[in-house]
Design a protein around this motif. Structure first.
Motif, PDB file in Angstrom:
ATOM      1  N   TYR A 525       0.845  -1.341   0.009  1.00  0.00           N
ATOM      2  CA  TYR A 525      -0.172  -0.173  -0.017  1.00  0.00           C
ATOM      3  C   TYR A 525       0.836   1.233   0.068  1.00  0.00           C
ATOM      4  O   TYR A 525       2.197   1.427   0.419  1.00  0.00           O
ATOM      5  CB  TYR A 525      -0.913  -0.162   1.268  1.00  0.00           C
ATOM      6  CG  TYR A 525      -0.308  -0.157   2.496  1.00  0.00           C
ATOM      7  CD1 TYR A 525       0.265   0.863   3.212  1.00  0.00           C
ATOM      8  CD2 TYR A 525      -0.131  -1.469   3.311  1.00  0.00           C
ATOM      9  CE1 TYR A 525       0.964   0.474   4.464  1.00  0.00           C
ATOM     10  CE2 TYR A 525       0.582  -1.776   4.309  1.00  0.00           C
ATOM     11  CZ  TYR A 525       1.017  -0.610   4.966  1.00  0.00           C
ATOM     12  OH  TYR A 525       1.784  -0.929   6.260  1.00  0.00           O
ATOM     13  N   THR A 528      -1.017   7.367   3.067  1.00  0.00           N
ATOM     14  CA  THR A 528      -2.396   7.783   2.917  1.00  0.00           C
ATOM     15  C   THR A 528      -2.169   9.375   2.752  1.00  0.00           C
ATOM     16  O   THR A 528      -1.616  10.205   3.564  1.00  0.00           O
ATOM     17  CB  THR A 528      -3.058   7.661   4.251  1.00  0.00           C
ATOM     18  OG1 THR A 528      -3.146   5.973   4.344  1.00  0.00           O
ATOM     19  CG2 THR A 528      -4.411   8.036   4.144  1.00  0.00           C
ATOM     20  N   ASN A 561      -8.013  -3.333  -2.384  1.00  0.00           N
ATOM     21  CA  ASN A 561      -8.943  -3.006  -1.094  1.00  0.00           C
ATOM     22  C   ASN A 561      -9.257  -1.382  -1.440  1.00  0.00           C
ATOM     23  O   ASN A 561      -8.678  -0.670  -0.683  1.00  0.00           O
ATOM     24  CB  ASN A 561      -8.258  -3.160   0.281  1.00  0.00           C
ATOM     25  CG  ASN A 561      -7.994  -4.440   0.495  1.00  0.00           C
ATOM     26  OD1 ASN A 561      -8.776  -5.541  -0.016  1.00  0.00           O
ATOM     27  ND2 ASN A 561      -7.054  -5.007   1.409  1.00  0.00           N
ATOM     28  N   GLY A 562     -10.502  -1.239  -1.930  1.00  0.00           N
ATOM     29  CA  GLY A 562     -10.938   0.018  -2.312  1.00  0.00           C
ATOM     30  C   GLY A 562     -11.251   0.279  -3.538  1.00  0.00           C
ATOM     31  O   GLY A 562     -11.321  -0.763  -4.292  1.00  0.00           O
ATOM     32  N   GLN A 614     -10.461   5.031  -2.708  1.00  0.00           N
ATOM     33  CA  GLN A 614     -10.775   5.186  -1.337  1.00  0.00           C
ATOM     34  C   GLN A 614     -11.075   3.821  -0.626  1.00  0.00           C
ATOM     35  O   GLN A 614     -11.810   3.201  -1.348  1.00  0.00           O
ATOM     36  CB  GLN A 614     -12.057   5.835  -1.355  1.00  0.00           C
ATOM     37  CG  GLN A 614     -11.769   7.388  -1.655  1.00  0.00           C
ATOM     38  CD  GLN A 614     -11.380   7.653  -3.248  1.00  0.00           C
ATOM     39  OE1 GLN A 614     -12.202   7.065  -3.992  1.00  0.00           O
ATOM     40  NE2 GLN A 614     -10.394   8.419  -3.202  1.00  0.00           N
ATOM     41  N   THR A 615     -10.598   3.627   0.582  1.00  0.00           N
ATOM     42  CA  THR A 615     -10.769   2.315   1.317  1.00  0.00           C
ATOM     43  C   THR A 615     -11.982   2.343   2.033  1.00  0.00           C
ATOM     44  O   THR A 615     -12.693   3.467   2.009  1.00  0.00           O
ATOM     45  CB  THR A 615      -9.433   2.101   2.096  1.00  0.00           C
ATOM     46  OG1 THR A 615      -9.317   3.384   3.118  1.00  0.00           O
ATOM     47  CG2 THR A 615      -7.901   2.047   1.356  1.00  0.00           C
ATOM     48  N   ASP A 617     -12.567   2.809   4.901  1.00  0.00           N
ATOM     49  CA  ASP A 617     -12.490   3.711   6.146  1.00  0.00           C
ATOM     50  C   ASP A 617     -12.446   5.010   5.579  1.00  0.00           C
ATOM     51  O   ASP A 617     -12.312   5.999   6.368  1.00  0.00           O
ATOM     52  CB  ASP A 617     -11.408   3.326   7.197  1.00  0.00           C
ATOM     53  CG  ASP A 617      -9.950   3.400   6.552  1.00  0.00           C
ATOM     54  OD1 ASP A 617     -10.011   3.503   5.399  1.00  0.00           O
ATOM     55  OD2 ASP A 617      -8.967   3.448   7.301  1.00  0.00           O
ATOM     56  N   SER A 619     -10.137   6.460   3.648  1.00  0.00           N
ATOM     57  CA  SER A 619      -8.695   6.968   3.321  1.00  0.00           C
ATOM     58  C   SER A 619      -8.459   6.881   1.770  1.00  0.00           C
ATOM     59  O   SER A 619      -9.056   5.884   0.904  1.00  0.00           O
ATOM     60  CB  SER A 619      -7.764   6.070   4.301  1.00  0.00           C
ATOM     61  OG  SER A 619      -8.082   6.171   5.484  1.00  0.00           O
ATOM     62  N   ARG A 621      -5.753   6.043  -0.632  1.00  0.00           N
ATOM     63  CA  ARG A 621      -4.371   5.239  -0.706  1.00  0.00           C
ATOM     64  C   ARG A 621      -4.644   4.057  -1.619  1.00  0.00           C
ATOM     65  O   ARG A 621      -5.841   3.457  -1.753  1.00  0.00           O
ATOM     66  CB  ARG A 621      -3.906   4.895   0.612  1.00  0.00           C
ATOM     67  CG  ARG A 621      -4.429   3.714   1.225  1.00  0.00           C
ATOM     68  CD  ARG A 621      -3.814   3.199   2.330  1.00  0.00           C
ATOM     69  NE  ARG A 621      -4.640   2.145   3.299  1.00  0.00           N
ATOM     70  CZ  ARG A 621      -5.222   2.576   4.379  1.00  0.00           C
ATOM     71  NH1 ARG A 621      -5.198   3.685   4.896  1.00  0.00           N
ATOM     72  NH2 ARG A 621      -5.870   1.722   5.044  1.00  0.00           N
ATOM     73  N   GLU A 623      -4.170   0.152  -2.054  1.00  0.00           N
ATOM     74  CA  GLU A 623      -3.946  -0.870  -1.381  1.00  0.00           C
ATOM     75  C   GLU A 623      -4.197  -2.367  -2.100  1.00  0.00           C
ATOM     76  O   GLU A 623      -5.298  -2.698  -2.393  1.00  0.00           O
ATOM     77  CB  GLU A 623      -4.721  -0.947  -0.053  1.00  0.00           C
ATOM     78  CG  GLU A 623      -4.422  -1.866   1.021  1.00  0.00           C
ATOM     79  CD  GLU A 623      -5.218  -1.908   2.434  1.00  0.00           C
ATOM     80  OE1 GLU A 623      -5.480  -2.758   2.923  1.00  0.00           O
ATOM     81  OE2 GLU A 623      -5.275  -0.903   2.806  1.00  0.00           O
TER      82      GLU A 623
END
Length: 630
Positions: A525, A528, A561-562, A614-615, A617, A619, A621, A623
């Protein structure tokens, strides 16, 4: 109604009013007072006009919030029809006092507003808001701490705080940024519907406007940090941008340093105390608080009536050791001063007559010629069972032999072993070792599966050649043979790396192998960022996949993941990540499949991420748990 309270008034039989303090809220004078029960200085706010019931309720809710940066509400009540709120004493200059001398530095403005924002976040989590932030309610104590006054009840008294949680939280956040603007420029960015009393601004002039928004702080004062300038412009603009809660503002401001002493230490209030109205005309009665006689237990014993000191009762004499005095007998040996009996003991407690006559030769009997005292025979029992006898008759003055441990040589005492310190040291060492082991277990990283990534690297670096020496045990290590891929065949990933235009080391290069280790529980990842466009710090980041030999690439699958963002695929290398045409591109999702328009033969490919996903949560980043190439 205001005439009820004046100098010398005792509110609720407890708080004696001493002198008026400056107040910037109309209809809410402030007084310095003394709590006569706890003998401490307090501050009393009298609520004369405004939304008094709502303000009293808000003060009760504010009393439930505990933070060292918030002035504590000590009591809420009424006196002869006049409502009041009692808070702890406030010392130190207000922000309005400091800004009267000029703007603050960026570091100090960041630290002061950051501390206030952190305190308001604590209150927000308890459902309490300020809603009347202004320079006069922020104080700097003599020990360089930030102290915020008027939590909840100032805004309620002004008729604010009737909106929903999002509106009130945003209002406090904008108020914090306005405090930041004022601290940086020495000017107040007044809003269109500003209910903050102008008296709370001190001598601060209004900030100039440009396009219905305050002029950027950097245009008024030189040296304003760029991030603070941008924060003020974005938040105080015409759009609903910027942080929406004190917690978000804290993240924007941190880290900050300590608040240095910036003058005016020791002042009690934010300005001179100027009594007005009836308070100025009323005569000043005696301000001395009622005196309550107090006497401690120690003083009671020290003041006991003088008289003759009575000697304590001595212990009974041992029948076989103490004897009545003999006329003409020599004086006994000197006794150390600490065991010297009182002078009155000889008359009050005469020696006891022995019940059994002593053995012949131990001590002269009455009527025998005087002579020096002789030692007792060994047959005389010790003074106390279990106590060895040293062979000498020793008297304490009351007929009792001394405890032999009193006269024990100092060297013997030092030789005694006390295991307490050793046991404590061993326990402390065991506790420290246990803490270290527990910390290592908790912080131990997950063992990476290097065999999946490292094996191809080894294979590609040592291919079998006709002239090379054969391995010693080829049959025992079949996995060490390099993978062979036909020219233009299935791609075999040999190594991976990351690209960061602003950092030659790349973004988390130590985690890059996780994206191709075949384990979906691990991931590579990026950092952020505040915005999907990397916060304007860089145009993109890249991920490079190097093949063991040139291969034909048809599709590249990313498990992410996102969602969101954007990725571009090129057949190039790390030296020139943006060279060549874009073979495939698109937004990211949980399973992103990049299909090339035509199969392409390449030695390496670059995944160029131009926007962040966007993950879950929220954020910003990239991933990636796994990358496969086919």
């Amino acid at each position: 109604m205001v005439d009820v309270v004046g100098r010398g008034t005792v509110l609720a039989g407890r708080y004696r009013v001493l002198q008026p303090l400056s107040s910037d809220l109309e209809g809410s004078p402030a007084w310095e007072a003394t709590d006569q029960i706890l003998d401490r200085s307090v501050r009393v706010r009298i609520l004369v006009s405004g939304n008094v019931p709502q303000a009293l309720d808000a003060a009760r809710r504010a009393a439930l919030v505990s933070d060292p940066r918030l002035v504590r509400v000590l009591d809420v009540g009424s006196h002869e029809g006049v409502s009041y709120v009692v808070t702890e004493e406030v010392r130190g200059p207000s922000l309005a006092d400091l800004l009267a001398r000029g703007p603050l530095t960026g570091d100090q403005a960041r630290a002061i507003v950051g501390e206030v924002a952190a305190a308001l976040e604590i209150a927000r989590r308890r459902g309490v808001h300020h809603l009347a932030l202004r320079p006069s309610v922020v104080h700097i104590t003599p020990d360089d701490r930030v102290l915020l006054t008027g939590l909840a009840f100032d805004g309620a008294l002004l008729g604010q705080g009737l909106g929903d949680a999002r509106t009130t939280t945003r209002a406090d956040t904008v108020g914090l940024v306005r405090l930041l603007y004022a601290a940086l420029t020495g000017r107040w960015p007044a809003g269109a519907q500003d209910l903050v009393p102008t008296a709370g601004l001190g001598t601060l002039p209004a900030a100039p406007l440009a396009a219905d928004a305050p002029v950027p702080p950097g245009d008024l004062v030189a040296g304003v940090p760029a991030d603070l300038d941008t924060l003020c412009v974005v938040t105080l603009g015409t759009n609903d941008d910027g942080p929406h809660s004190p917690a978000e503002l804290v993240r924007e401001l941190e880290p900050w340093g300590e608040i240095r002493s910036i003058g005016l230490a020791g002042r009690r209030d934010s300005g001179p105390s100027v009594p007005t109205g009836a308070a100025a005309a009323a005569p000043a009665p005696s301000l001395a608080p009622a005196h309550v006689d107090r006497q401690s237990v120690r003083a009671t014993f020290e003041q006991s009536p003088a008289g003759p000191r009575r000697t304590g009762t001595p212990p009974p004499a041992h029948p076989g050791i103490a004897f009545p005095p003999v006329s003409g007998a020599p004086e006994p040996a000197a006794v150390p001063p600490r065991f010297e009996p009182p002078a009155a003991a000889a008359t009050l407690f005469p020696p006891v007559e022995p019940a059994v006559a002593p053995a012949v030769g131990t001590r002269p009997e009455p009527g025998f010629p005087p002579g020096p005292p002789r030692s007792l025979p060994p047959s005389v029992p010790p003074a106390r069972p279990g106590t060895p006898w040293n062979g000498q008759e020793q008297s304490s003055g009351f007929g009792l032999p001394f405890d032999d441990r009193i006269d024990e040589p100092e060297s013997l005492r030092e030789r005694r072993f006390d295991p307490t310190k050793l046991v404590i040291a061993l326990v402390a060492v065991a506790v420290v070792i246990g803490v270290i082991i527990a910390f290592q277990m908790l912080t131990k990283p997950v063992t990476p599966r290097d065999d999946v990534v490292a094996a191809p690297t080894v294979k590609s670096s040592a291919p079998a050649t006709a002239g090379s020496a054969a391995p010693t045990t080829p049959a025992a290590e079949p996995s060490s043979a390099p993978p062979t891929a036909p020219a233009g065949g299935t791609p075999v990933i040999a190594s991976v790396s990351t690209i960061d235009p602003s950092d030659p080391a790349g973004e988390h290069p130590e985690l890059a192998a996780r994206a191709v280790d075949g384990d979906p529980s691990t991931a590579w990842y990026t950092h952020t960022y505040n915005q999907p466009n990397f916060g304007g710090m860089k145009p993109a980041v890249g991920f490079v996949l190097n093949f063991a030999s040139p291969a034909t690439v048809t599709t590249v699958t990313l498990h992410v993941n996102g969602t969101g963002g954007n990725v571009e695929l090129r057949a190039t290398d790390a030296a020139s990540p943006t060279a060549g045409p874009v073979l495939a591109s698109g937004p990211l999702s949980a399973d992103t499949v990049l299909t090339l328009s035509a199969p392409t033969k390449a030695s390496s490919i670059v995944l160029w991420f131009t926007a962040l996903a966007q993950t879950a949560d929220g954020s910003n980043r990239i991933e990636i748990t796994e990358i496969t190439v086919s």
